[in-house]
Design an enzyme around this catalytic site. Structure first.
Site, PDB file in Angstrom:
ATOM      1  N   CYS B  44       4.149  30.382   9.455  1.00 40.92           N
ATOM      2  CA  CYS B  44       3.251  30.509   8.282  1.00 40.92           C
ATOM      3  C   CYS B  44       2.564  29.168   8.031  1.00 40.92           C
ATOM      4  CB  CYS B  44       4.035  30.879   7.023  1.00 40.92           C
ATOM      5  SG  CYS B  44       5.205  32.200   7.226  1.00 40.92           S
ATOM      6  N   ASP B 493      -6.246 -17.354  -4.381  1.00 41.02           N
ATOM      7  CA  ASP B 493      -7.418 -17.147  -3.551  1.00 41.02           C
ATOM      8  C   ASP B 493      -8.609 -17.568  -4.415  1.00 41.02           C
ATOM      9  OD1 ASP B 493      -9.025 -16.184  -1.457  1.00 41.02           O
ATOM     10  OD2 ASP B 493      -9.378 -14.323  -2.567  1.00 41.02           O
ATOM     11  N   ASP B 698      -6.747  -9.600   0.620  1.00 40.56           N
ATOM     12  CA  ASP B 698      -5.653 -10.564   0.719  1.00 40.56           C
ATOM     13  C   ASP B 698      -4.337  -9.884   1.024  1.00 40.56           C
ATOM     14  OD1 ASP B 698      -7.307 -11.528  -2.029  1.00 40.56           O
ATOM     15  OD2 ASP B 698      -7.144 -12.943  -0.367  1.00 40.56           O
TER      16      ASP B 698
END
Lengths: 126, 807
Positions: B44, B493, B698
């Site tokens: 199924c 960053d 990052d």
């Protein structure tokens, strides 16, 4: 020391030994999961003052469905935590809750209540 | 609980986003999980999956037999979710697009209701038991008068005896008739009352203790059940067959009122603990309550109020001033200021215009607008936050390990200690050894409190994650929180973290005597850069558009990676870029060298412009630092943290930015891989490193760091990639998160210290260690009060975190 005192002392030491044997060393009943038609290993665990069965044995890499049937109001057992699988689930009072996972590693994985007082173990084998 | 409701997610993501060089590709896709009925076997499953995969527009379809659902990723422009449902139905299985998933919310609501009920029940039982306990005390008073003379013995508990002796004159004056009853009647009345309290209010202690015992485990209920059960049985024997005791020289003591008072006090403690525990999840409850119940949508051209569960993806939703935004979406018409403080901690309302993203649960302040529903149900931002918090609150902090280990062996050890106490007293006491032995053993059982150990860490974690979420700081779990408390280096960053992440043109400098004016230079360069997708190019094009300059189509365009771009616009050969590019064309830069140095020194990125091989001027672009960055970095410095800036920029530009931001440590010219290496290098040097970035480009560095902070986003990708997600786009959240983590760790340590010390000191005192020197023997009643206070005090200490200053 009187005979009574000797009896109390011997009785006390024997009880202490028995307690430690019963809670730490005596073998717990291990329940093997039943495999249904869909290949899912299923076990119902009753939550009432603890997990019954408290030790469940399942096969690795096969889906596991644990049905927690909570039969009490106590807040102590309102959550079940599988820390190794990152699962935490609220268990409604007098209701059944399914937890599904597929273990990829063999080993003994503890599951606990939210406060680590109630404990159970999932044994994953090949 | 609906576990198979459809989860709708429409995503527009920028892919291939790598560091400073970005190429933007936009894909639109949607995900839906459709419950499928009637599947019984793998065949199924395969049939439904094949049918879905055969539909055009379906990117991926995965049918899960176990969960009885189909997870489909599709292109909504090619196929609708209803068409997917139809495709499943055609295979002969049932499928329906159910209401939007509310699992997280519902689960939390059910849990809240259960906790509230538990608290009410405990409170009711505790107060009634307390009243019965007082009645029992009064009934016991006449028995005291016959101490030593009557077969039914005195009130055994020393504290109770003292309390009742103090009250005796008053009771004698008020109820002299009480003294007319025989001790036999009073004893049996007390027995009946105790049985009532034990069987009703304290029943669960015995049921749970027995249930645990049958399965070789023991918990707090075991201690209470054994303690009160032993005292009760002793009293029953003393009531029914006092001769048994008297014939052996043991007084037939009664502990009935002590048993009732112990149960009442422990229930009081449990009730207080339940209430305090509820407060620890107050923040989470607050978040769940943000979800409105209804939404006003446009259906068939008419406005209609519907339940929020019935809102579908792409429905047009109408929001008026003062209303809560029902689901996530994107404004299509109108504008307003939206209060997002409850999710981001940002106190000022945020201006929203057409195309801007809205978060469900926030409040529309000023204008009315229409918006298109996007993410719904468990994929909504609010549901993500609720789920994240629930997961975090259920997670384990490593510090809990010791408490977990002790909890696991605690109760059997206390049972052993209680027996050892009984034996020691029985053998060594000169006077009334059985009574003292019994009282001390019961006190040991009752005073021991494993709950305080179990609550010490999770309650603090719950309060801390809740407090964080209120301030837009989403902490992933106990481990992340613990590591955040140990951070000593914060690596930031530059682009998008310290700076706005949106470069703008700051200077356009034509060479002296050049025939090209400032406007000419901008127009030509922008015409060339219009073909580029580099952020610096985008800045130049935007600047030209702001100047209302008409741009030409470049006749040719060539991008030179890491150097700039060249091409032909209106017949002139253009080269725009850095020194390396210019030297490739032998362009003499002498005239602008000093100017370029100056611009770089100001933190700007200068680009030379050469036209037909001759230097024509310079254009400088800068990414300004966020107004909050400098202050936030000062905050980090004040916390004693080493702050490091990582950037791919030229060292001179980087140093200038660092100077403006107040950062002493700069690592410039770093490629994306270099960020990971820098984090690793610092970790090897023994530093505990936090990496703060935007969560997408990052990701490797965030993963490498001990704690990864994703800043300024509420997207699922960022939440996945980081340990801590800051909903607000400023660095203050980093300092707040670290401060919160430190405070939380302090609270956890205090709690654990208290929980251990309480038991380590309490158990020996209850056992009677002070008796030989000071003659102090703790009553089981006082032990039960201490036990109740112990766990409540741990929760209350955790709740103090709610008021901790973390900003």
């Amino acid at each position: 020391m009187s005979t009574m005192e000797w009896m109390v002392m011997i009785g006390g030491i024997a009880t202490i030994l028995w307690i430690n044997w019963y809670f730490f060393l005596a073998r717990q009943v291990v329940s093997n999961a039943a495999i249904d038609l869909e290949g899912v290993q299923e076990v119902t665990i009753v939550v009432e003052g603890g997990y019954h069965p408290a030790v469940v044995r399942v096969k690795r890499e096969q889906p596991v469905r644990l049905i927690f049937d909570r039969r009490e109001r106590s807040g102590c057992s309102e959550e079940v935590v599988f820390a190794d699988f990152g699962i935490r689930k609220f268990l409604p009072t007098f209701g059944k809750t399914q937890i599904e996972l597929t273990p990829s590693q063999t080993g003994h994985f503890t599951f606990t209540c939210g406060m680590s007082m109630l404990r159970g173990q999932l044994i994953v084998q090949d | 609980m609906p576990t198979t409701s459809p989860l709708m997610l429409t995503e527009t993501r920028n892919l291939a986003d790598t560091s400073e060089t970005r190429a933007h590709t936009t894909t639109t896709r949607a995900k839906v999980t459709i419950p499928v009925k009637g599947m019984t076997c793998a065949a199924c499953q395969a049939r439904v999956q094949r049918a879905l995969q055969g539909e055009s527009g379906v990117i991926d379809a995965s049918v899960n037999l176990m969960l009885k659902n189909a997870a489909v990723t599709y292109d909504p422009q090619m196929i609708s979710s209803m068409a997917l449902v139809e495709a499943i139905r055609e295979t002969g299985y049932g499928a329906e697009l159910a209401a939007q998933d509310q699992t997280s919310f519902e689960e939390q609501e059910v849990q809240d209701r259960a906790q509230e009920e538990e608290y009410r029940e405990l409170r009711y039982k505790a107060s009634l038991s307390g009243v019965v306990g007082l009645v029992a005390m009064v009934l016991s008073m006449p028995l005291m008068g016959v101490a030593g003379a009557d077969a039914h013995g005195p009130v055994a508990d020393p504290f109770m005896r003292w309390a009742m002796e103090s009250m005796t004159p008053a009771i004698r004056a008020v109820a002299p008739w009480l003294y007319a009853f025989t001790p036999w009647v009073l004893s049996y009345a007390l027995l009946a009352l105790t049985l009532l309290v034990m069987g009703w209010a304290g029943r669960h202690f015995y049921v749970r203790a027995w249930s645990a015992f049958r399965h070789h485990s023991a918990d707090m209920n075991t201690l209470i059940a054994v303690g009160t059960g032993a005292a009760f049985l002793y009293s029953v024997l003393a009531t029914v067959v006092p001769e048994f005791f008297l014939s052996r020289g043991v007084p037939p003591d009664l502990y009935y009122e002590a048993v009732i008072m112990i149960i009442a006090l422990i229930l009081t403690g449990n009730a207080l603990e339940a209430r305090a525990k509820r407060q620890t999840s107050a923040a989470l409850r607050g978040l769940v309550e943000l979800q409105p119940r209804t939404a006003r949508v446009v259906r068939d051209g008419a406005e209609e109020d519907i339940l929020v569960e019935n809102v579908q993806s792409k429905d047009i939703v109408i929001v008026r001033p003062g209303e809560r935004i029902p689901v996530d979406g994107e404004i299509i018409s109108g504008a307003s200021a939206v209060d997002e403080s409850m999710l981001t901690g940002e106190s000022l309302p945020v201006e929203k215009h057409s195309g801007d993203r809205l978060i469900g649960g926030t409040i529309n302040r000023t204008g009315a607008f229409r918006y298109r529903a996007t993410t719904l149900g468990s994929d909504s931002v609010l549901a993500h936050i609720v789920k994240l918090m629930r997961d975090a609150q259920g997670s384990r902090a490593p510090i809990q390990k010791l408490a977990d280990q002790v909890s696991g062996i605690f109760v059997p050890i206390v049972l052993s200690l209680a027996i050892a106490t009984f034996v020691t007293w029985f053998v060594t006491a000169d006077q009334a050894p059985a009574m003292r032995a019994f009282a001390a053993a019961v006190a040991v059982l009752i005073i021991a409190c494993p709950c305080a150990m179990g609550l010490a860490v999770p309650t603090a974690l719950m309060v801390a994650t809740g407090k964080g979420a209120e301030r837009g700081i989403l902490i992933k779990g106990g481990e992340a929180l613990q590591r955040a408390g140990q951070i000593n280096t914060v690596v930031l960053d530059k682009t998008g973290t310290i700076t706005e992440g949106r470069p703008t043109v700051t200077d356009v400098v034509p060479v002296l005597g050049s025939k090209w004016s400032e406007k000419d230079l901008v127009r030509l360069v922008a015409s060339l850069e219009a073909s580029s997708e580099h952020p610096l190019a985008e800045a130049i094009v935007r600047y030209a558009q702001e100047q209302s300059l008409i741009l030409e189509t470049a006749e040719s365009f060539q991008s030179v990676t890491g150097q700039g771009a060249t091409g032909v616009v209106q017949g002139v050969a253009l080269a725009v870029g850095n020194e390396a590019l210019m030297s490739g064309y032998a362009v003499d830069l002498t005239e602008t060298k000093a100017g370029a140095e100056r611009l770089a020194g100001e933190g700007k990125t200068p680009m030379y412009i050469a036209i037909n091989g001759q230097l024509a001027g310079m254009i400088a672009v800068a990414d300004p630092i966020k107004p909050t960055s400098r202050e936030a970095i000062q905050q980090l410095n004040r916390l004693g943290l080493t702050v490091v800036m990582l950037t791919g920029d030229h060292p001179r530009t980087a140093e200038a930015i660092a100077r403006q931001a107040g950062i002493d440590h700069v690592v410039a010219g770093v490629l994306p891989e270099g960020k990971v290496l820098e984090v690793r290098r610092r970790q090897r040097a023994g530093e505990v490193v936090a990496m703060v970035g935007d969560g997408i480009n990052d990701a490797p560095a965030l993963a490498q760091a001990d704690v990864g902070f994703a800043i300024g986003t509420g997207t699922d990708i960022a939440i996945e990639a980081s340990d801590v997600t800051l909903m607000r786009n400023d660095l203050h959240g980093v300092a707040s998160a670290i401060l919160l983590a430190r405070r939380t760790m302090r609270t956890m340590k205090q709690n654990l210290f208290w929980a251990f010390v309480y038991n380590v000191v309490g158990i020996p005192v209850a056992a009677g260690i002070l008796y030989p020197v000071f003659g102090i023997l703790l009553s089981p009643i006082l032990a039960s009060a201490a036990m109740a206070f112990s766990s409540v005090s741990v929760v209350m200490n955790s709740l103090r975190l709610r008021r901790a200053r973390v900003a």
